[in-house]
Design an enzyme around this catalytic site. Structure first.
Site, PDB file in Angstrom:
ATOM      1  N   ARG A   1      39.865  35.238  42.385  1.00 34.97           N
ATOM      2  CA  ARG A   1      41.148  35.556  42.414  1.00 34.97           C
ATOM      3  C   ARG A   1      42.185  34.479  41.614  1.00 34.97           C
ATOM      4  O   ARG A   1      43.067  34.803  41.095  1.00 34.97           O
ATOM      5  CB  ARG A   1      41.912  35.763  43.754  1.00 34.97           C
TER       6      ARG A   1
ATOM      7  N   LYS B   1      38.697  45.833  41.892  1.00 35.61           N
ATOM      8  CA  LYS B   1      39.720  46.848  42.032  1.00 35.61           C
ATOM      9  C   LYS B   1      40.510  47.195  40.703  1.00 35.61           C
ATOM     10  O   LYS B   1      40.006  46.628  39.489  1.00 35.61           O
ATOM     11  CB  LYS B   1      40.999  45.872  42.604  1.00 35.61           C
TER      12      LYS B   1
ATOM     13  N   PHE C   1      52.074  47.588  54.457  1.00 37.89           N
ATOM     14  CA  PHE C   1      51.686  47.625  52.974  1.00 37.89           C
ATOM     15  C   PHE C   1      50.646  49.007  52.776  1.00 37.89           C
ATOM     16  O   PHE C   1      50.159  48.974  51.819  1.00 37.89           O
ATOM     17  CB  PHE C   1      51.024  46.405  52.801  1.00 37.89           C
TER      18      PHE C   1
ATOM     19  N   ARG D   1      33.007  35.611  50.052  1.00 36.78           N
ATOM     20  CA  ARG D   1      34.504  35.371  50.239  1.00 36.78           C
ATOM     21  C   ARG D   1      34.813  34.008  49.601  1.00 36.78           C
ATOM     22  O   ARG D   1      36.143  33.865  49.360  1.00 36.78           O
ATOM     23  CB  ARG D   1      34.611  35.411  52.008  1.00 36.78           C
TER      24      ARG D   1
ATOM     25  N   HIS E   1      38.088  43.123  46.457  1.00 32.47           N
ATOM     26  CA  HIS E   1      37.784  43.115  48.007  1.00 32.47           C
ATOM     27  C   HIS E   1      36.311  42.726  48.211  1.00 32.47           C
ATOM     28  O   HIS E   1      35.303  43.219  47.502  1.00 32.47           O
ATOM     29  CB  HIS E   1      37.782  44.654  48.396  1.00 32.47           C
TER      30      HIS E   1
ATOM     31  N   ASN F   1      44.716  42.024  43.477  1.00 32.99           N
ATOM     32  CA  ASN F   1      44.063  40.556  43.420  1.00 32.99           C
ATOM     33  C   ASN F   1      42.714  40.546  42.969  1.00 32.99           C
ATOM     34  O   ASN F   1      41.996  39.962  43.283  1.00 32.99           O
ATOM     35  CB  ASN F   1      44.165  40.115  45.025  1.00 32.99           C
TER      36      ASN F   1
ATOM     37  N   THR G   1      43.550  35.626  49.811  1.00 31.62           N
ATOM     38  CA  THR G   1      44.148  37.029  49.255  1.00 31.62           C
ATOM     39  C   THR G   1      45.245  36.778  48.264  1.00 31.62           C
ATOM     40  O   THR G   1      45.314  37.547  47.311  1.00 31.62           O
ATOM     41  CB  THR G   1      44.471  37.728  50.407  1.00 31.62           C
TER      42      THR G   1
END
EC number: 2.7.4.6
Length: 140
Positions: free
Chosen positions: A104, A11, A59, A87, A117, A114, A93
């Site tokens: 993260r 991100k 959000f 994951r 994705h 964070n 998250t």
């Protein structure tokens, strides 16, 4: 164990801080191969369509604004149980709840910023991969 593919986005908060290489190293050191990757600047329409499942969530607008705030790196990762493995490597998250050593926990700035994705299922991985990559762009 099944070899599968999953989709990942590094991100804007992470690309802004030049963390792409460090995040890629986490994937590769933990058994995931990067079989496709490109740096892109998402348009508002692309971000809205990609995150359309969240359209009615409070959000949504903030998420779209964040995702278009700078370049992202979209990727296809391949390996044994790639969806679950990615994951695990990403962590929760909310980075405050992420296990030590996860992406993260190491790199995220906040629950919104964070850093990564990752697809939540093999079915969604296939959809997300197809959104960004033609089959010819994936090189195993």
């Amino acid at each position: 164990m099944a070899i599968e593919r999953t989709f990942s986005i590094i991100k804007p908060d992470a690309t802004r801080r030049n963390l792409t290489g460090r995040i890629n190293a986490v994937f590769e050191e933990n058994g995931l191969r990067i079989v496709a990757q490109k740096r892109v600047q998402l348009s508002q329409a692309q971000a809205e369509a990609f995150y359309g499942v969240h359209r009615e969530r409070p959000f949504f607008n903030d998420l779209v604004s964040f995702m278009i705030s700078g370049p992202v790196v979209v990727q296809v990762l391949e390996g044994e149980n790639a969806v679950a493995r990615n994951r695990e490597l990403m962590g929760a998250t909310d980075p405050k709840k992420a296990d030590a050593g996860t992406i993260r926990a190491q790199f995220a700035e906040s629950i919104e910023a964070n850093s990564v994705h990752g697809s939540d299922s093999a079915e969604n991985a296939a959809i997300e991969i197809a959104y960004f990559f033609a089959g010819s762009e994936i090189v195993a």
